[in-house]
Design an enzyme around this catalytic site. Structure first.
Site, PDB file in Angstrom:
ATOM      1  N   ASN A  89      52.286  91.900  75.809  1.00 45.32           N
ATOM      2  CA  ASN A  89      53.306  91.548  74.835  1.00 45.32           C
ATOM      3  C   ASN A  89      54.669  91.390  75.510  1.00 45.32           C
ATOM      4  O   ASN A  89      54.822  91.598  76.715  1.00 45.32           O
ATOM      5  CB  ASN A  89      53.353  92.591  73.717  1.00 45.32           C
ATOM      6  CG  ASN A  89      53.601  91.953  72.364  1.00 45.32           C
ATOM      7  OD1 ASN A  89      54.342  90.983  72.255  1.00 45.32           O
ATOM      8  ND2 ASN A  89      52.977  92.505  71.330  1.00 45.32           N
ATOM      9  N   HIS A 119      60.635 106.269  96.061  1.00 43.50           N
ATOM     10  CA  HIS A 119      61.452 106.291  97.272  1.00 43.50           C
ATOM     11  C   HIS A 119      61.513 107.715  97.807  1.00 43.50           C
ATOM     12  O   HIS A 119      61.258 108.675  97.085  1.00 43.50           O
ATOM     13  CB  HIS A 119      62.868 105.770  96.968  1.00 43.50           C
ATOM     14  CG  HIS A 119      62.900 104.305  96.684  1.00 43.50           C
ATOM     15  ND1 HIS A 119      62.945 103.361  97.683  1.00 43.50           N
ATOM     16  CD2 HIS A 119      62.864 103.621  95.518  1.00 43.50           C
ATOM     17  CE1 HIS A 119      62.943 102.156  97.147  1.00 43.50           C
ATOM     18  NE2 HIS A 119      62.894 102.290  95.834  1.00 43.50           N
ATOM     19  N   THR A 167      52.416 110.410  83.658  1.00 42.16           N
ATOM     20  CA  THR A 167      52.683 110.886  85.017  1.00 42.16           C
ATOM     21  C   THR A 167      51.414 111.253  85.771  1.00 42.16           C
ATOM     22  O   THR A 167      51.479 111.514  86.973  1.00 42.16           O
ATOM     23  CB  THR A 167      53.604 112.116  84.974  1.00 42.16           C
ATOM     24  OG1 THR A 167      52.939 113.162  84.253  1.00 42.16           O
ATOM     25  CG2 THR A 167      54.935 111.782  84.313  1.00 42.16           C
ATOM     26  N   LYS A 168      50.280 111.339  85.069  1.00 38.69           N
ATOM     27  CA  LYS A 168      49.020 111.698  85.728  1.00 38.69           C
ATOM     28  C   LYS A 168      47.874 110.931  85.071  1.00 38.69           C
ATOM     29  O   LYS A 168      48.045 110.330  84.009  1.00 38.69           O
ATOM     30  CB  LYS A 168      48.789 113.208  85.679  1.00 38.69           C
ATOM     31  CG  LYS A 168      48.690 113.791  84.285  1.00 38.69           C
ATOM     32  CD  LYS A 168      48.553 115.302  84.353  1.00 38.69           C
ATOM     33  CE  LYS A 168      48.438 115.864  82.936  1.00 38.69           C
ATOM     34  NZ  LYS A 168      48.285 117.306  82.935  1.00 38.69           N
ATOM     35  N   LYS A 185      44.180 113.716  71.474  1.00 37.76           N
ATOM     36  CA  LYS A 185      42.908 113.610  70.751  1.00 37.76           C
ATOM     37  C   LYS A 185      41.907 112.853  71.586  1.00 37.76           C
ATOM     38  O   LYS A 185      42.261 112.111  72.500  1.00 37.76           O
ATOM     39  CB  LYS A 185      43.073 112.969  69.382  1.00 37.76           C
ATOM     40  CG  LYS A 185      43.335 111.475  69.422  1.00 37.76           C
ATOM     41  CD  LYS A 185      43.381 110.668  68.134  1.00 37.76           C
ATOM     42  CE  LYS A 185      43.324 111.317  66.834  1.00 37.76           C
ATOM     43  NZ  LYS A 185      43.394 110.402  65.710  1.00 37.76           N
TER      44      LYS A 185
END
Length: 188
Positions: A89, A119, A167-168, A185
């Protein structure tokens, strides 16, 4: 450096030294990406025309089922791999130097950010980069304004809620939400 070696090097996760030969190559790809995304973003194109331009941008042929609603932003373009029946989108930003793989049937919502570079924290080495690929499995749905950080793999059929910061890794058949994103869920 040919495109395959570039993709292999950038997807390795190895440090890219700011003083190495790689930054000038990245600058070249960035210039080309800005030219092509300017074409995509600044006038109307039919979906077949968008597919041609996007294929040029990523230096790979996209399937005729691929759909993109401009504008679209990337600072490289050459390390994106897109499956079949993928929809991206408007206003998405892909930092793809480290590699972005989008599986078949994925839907990517408005203003999604996918980042593949970090970085160095040391200010004296801040120009050095650590590329890490992002992989979306099949049938992943990424909600609007989500951010997916370097090195993340998202399992098949997973849903990333709007505004989530991933983040994981995300297990298949789950919904994640929040900052940082957590499983909220399972999908039956």
């Amino acid at each position: 450096m040919d495109i395959d070696l570039f993709r292999q090097t950038m997807s390795s996760g190895d440090r890219i030294d700011f003083n190495s030969p790689m930054p000038p190559i990245l600058n070249e790809y960035s210039d080309e990406a800005r030219k092509i995304t300017s074409k995509i973003n600044n006038e109307y194109h039919t979906m077949p025309e968008i597919r041609v331009l996007f294929s040029e941008l990523i230096a790979r042929e996209v399937d005729e089922s691929f759909r993109l609603f401009p504008p679209f932003y990337t600072d490289c373009g050459k390390n994106i791999l897109v499956g079949k029946n993928v929809f991206i989108n408007a206003c998405c930003c892909f930092q793809d130097q480290g590699g972005i793989e989008i599986g078949d049937g994925c839907f990517i919502g408005h203003q999604t950010v996918i980042a593949t570079l970090n970085h160095d924290l040391d200010p004296a080495k801040r120009g050095d980069m650590f590329p890490r690929p992002v992989k979306l499995g099949k049938n992943v749905w990424v909600g609007s304004h989500a951010t997916i950080l370097p090195g993340v793999t998202i399992g098949d059929n997973a849903v990333i809620a709007a505004g989530a910061v991933v983040t994981k890794d995300v297990p298949q058949n789950t919904v994640v939400a929040g900052v940082p994103a957590k499983v909220i869920k399972n999908i039956d």
